[in-house]
Design a protein around this motif. Structure first.
Motif, mmCIF file in Angstrom:
data_model
loop_
_atom_site.group_PDB
_atom_site.id
_atom_site.type_symbol
_atom_site.label_atom_id
_atom_site.label_comp_id
_atom_site.label_asym_id
_atom_site.label_seq_id
_atom_site.Cartn_x
_atom_site.Cartn_y
_atom_site.Cartn_z
ATOM 1 N N GLU A 1 0.815 -1.213 0.000
ATOM 2 C CA GLU A 1 0.000 0.000 0.000
ATOM 3 C C GLU A 1 0.851 1.265 0.000
ATOM 4 O O GLU A 1 0.361 2.358 -0.303
ATOM 5 N N LEU A 2 2.144 1.121 0.337
ATOM 6 C CA LEU A 2 3.021 2.276 0.498
ATOM 7 C C LEU A 2 4.153 2.278 -0.520
ATOM 8 O O LEU A 2 4.700 1.224 -0.863
ATOM 9 N N ILE A 3 4.509 3.482 -0.962
ATOM 10 C CA ILE A 3 5.624 3.685 -1.890
ATOM 11 C C ILE A 3 6.706 4.477 -1.166
ATOM 12 O O ILE A 3 6.420 5.454 -0.474
ATOM 13 N N GLU A 4 7.948 4.074 -1.326
ATOM 14 C CA GLU A 4 9.062 4.795 -0.702
ATOM 15 C C GLU A 4 9.328 6.095 -1.449
ATOM 16 O O GLU A 4 9.541 6.101 -2.662
ATOM 17 N N LEU B 1 7.219 7.551 3.433
ATOM 18 C CA LEU B 1 6.453 6.594 2.635
ATOM 19 C C LEU B 1 5.112 7.229 2.279
ATOM 20 O O LEU B 1 4.514 7.931 3.103
ATOM 21 N N GLN B 2 4.639 6.946 1.088
ATOM 22 C CA GLN B 2 3.395 7.564 0.620
ATOM 23 C C GLN B 2 2.398 6.501 0.194
ATOM 24 O O GLN B 2 2.769 5.500 -0.456
ATOM 25 N N THR B 3 1.128 6.735 0.530
ATOM 26 C CA THR B 3 0.096 5.814 0.052
ATOM 27 C C THR B 3 -0.150 6.073 -1.426
ATOM 28 O O THR B 3 0.026 7.182 -1.937
ATOM 29 N N ARG B 4 -0.545 5.024 -2.102
ATOM 30 C CA ARG B 4 -0.831 5.147 -3.529
ATOM 31 C C ARG B 4 -2.078 5.994 -3.737
ATOM 32 O O ARG B 4 -3.025 5.910 -2.971
#
Length: 199
Positions: A167-170, A193-196
């Motif tokens: 669910e998370l992108i670095e 970290l960012q949510t899509r």
């Protein structure tokens, strides 16, 4: 937070708060806050002394704060002049509620076995495109230090965690020294970290 760790913070609450309240975290704020919209809602997850809650409120953000230790939460509420709930990471049940989550030196007390599920809870609590900041003692494995449980992470450990939390992108990961006097040689793994975004 492990029971042993909670007991440590109960016993050492006043000393811990005194030692951490005045630490200058502005360099880290500068990596996190510019990603958030004006007046964003931030979850201070494991808020400790209330230092960051106070800084975020003073900067015009809406803040929800909690800590697992009742003793720490009470002191944080007094210092920050802001409500601080008593809860554990495993109890988080918000959905698409926050623009940002600040987990500064707090997730490191979650066991390695529970960490992926806890991070997924945090991801669920963020709005699409929301941002999570987290920091860990730099290293690998789990250990007890001075009566507290720590899960250490390095870049390899973080990559493994992210494989379990799609669910998370670095966004960015970097290593810093401890900013507390006399502890500059201690290293920290910091990550944003960012949510899509919603499809």
């Amino acid at each position: 937070m492990e029971d042993q760790t909670t007991a440590y913070y109960t016993k050492q609450a006043e000393a811990f708060v005194r030692e951490t309240q005045s630490v200058d975290m502005s360099v880290l704020y500068e990596r996190f806050l510019p990603h958030l919209p004006s007046g964003a809602h931030i979850l201070d997850a494991g808020c400790g002394s209330g230092r960051d809650t106070r800084a975020f409120v003073d900067s015009g953000f809406m803040v929800t704060a909690f800590d697992a230790s009742p003793a720490i939460a009470a002191l944080a509420e007094t210092y920050s002049e802001w409500p601080v709930a008593v809860m554990r990471f495993q109890e988080i049940d918000w959905c698409r509620h926050f623009d940002g989550i600040w987990a500064c030196a707090s997730l490191l007390h979650v066991s390695g076995a529970e960490l992926p599920a806890v991070v997924r809870r945090l991801a669920r609590a963020l709005k699409p495109g929301g941002l999570l900041y987290a920091s860990f003692k730099y290293g690998e494995g789990e250990q007890i230090r001075n009566g507290r449980h720590f899960t250490d992470l390095d870049e390899t450990g973080l990559a493994d965690l992210l494989r379990q939390t799609p669910e998370l992108i670095e966004v960015e990961t970097w290593v810093t020294g401890d900013v507390r006097p006399g502890r500059e040689s201690e290293r920290w793994l910091n990550t944003l970290l960012q949510t899509r975004e919603a499809a």
